[in-house]
Design an enzyme around this catalytic site. Sequence first.
Site, short mmCIF file in Angstrom:
data_model
loop_
_atom_site.label_atom_id
_atom_site.label_comp_id
_atom_site.label_asym_id
_atom_site.label_seq_id
_atom_site.Cartn_x
_atom_site.Cartn_y
_atom_site.Cartn_z
N HIS A 9 -2.01 2.83 7.43
CA HIS A 9 -2.83 1.90 6.66
C HIS A 9 -4.26 1.89 7.20
CE1 HIS A 9 -1.61 -0.73 10.02
NE2 HIS A 9 -2.72 -1.41 9.77
N HIS A 69 -17.27 5.60 5.68
CA HIS A 69 -16.82 5.26 4.33
C HIS A 69 -15.38 5.71 4.14
CE1 HIS A 69 -17.91 9.51 3.71
NE2 HIS A 69 -17.14 9.49 2.64
N GLU A 117 -15.92 5.78 -1.86
CA GLU A 117 -16.29 6.95 -2.63
C GLU A 117 -15.14 7.36 -3.54
OE1 GLU A 117 -17.36 11.69 -1.81
OE2 GLU A 117 -16.99 10.36 -0.12
#
Length: 131
Positions: A9, A69, A117
């Site tokens: 996770h 990101h 993204e």
Amino acid sequence: MVKVLGLNHITIKVSDINTAYLFYQHILGAKLVHKGNTDIYLDVGGVWLCLIEIKNAKPIQKEQIGVDHFAFTVSEESFHKAVESLSEKQVTIIRGPIVRGGGWTVSFTDPDGNELEFYTGSLYERMKNWS
């Protein structure tokens, strides 16, 4: 050496759990797995995201060490509709949509400035284009 079997996770710090949950639900199609007092576990295309609320959190600085990101794979067929949806929902797009590294990409932020993204390519295609 430990044999890693996969990614379990990702935990993302947010300033308001409810605002973040709605964003991830409406933008990424996240499905609720568990809701606690200050955390929510979501399933996004088979990836578990944990949103954890940090009161009085300071925004991330781009020059700060840490995660840059998170990129989510989307199909090329659904990419432009996804970009259109980001615009309709007034999500801040910070780069793209452009073709880069063998696929279409668009970068955007969640309500706390965490960068996300959508990418249509694969790691193999990206490395082939950057070799």
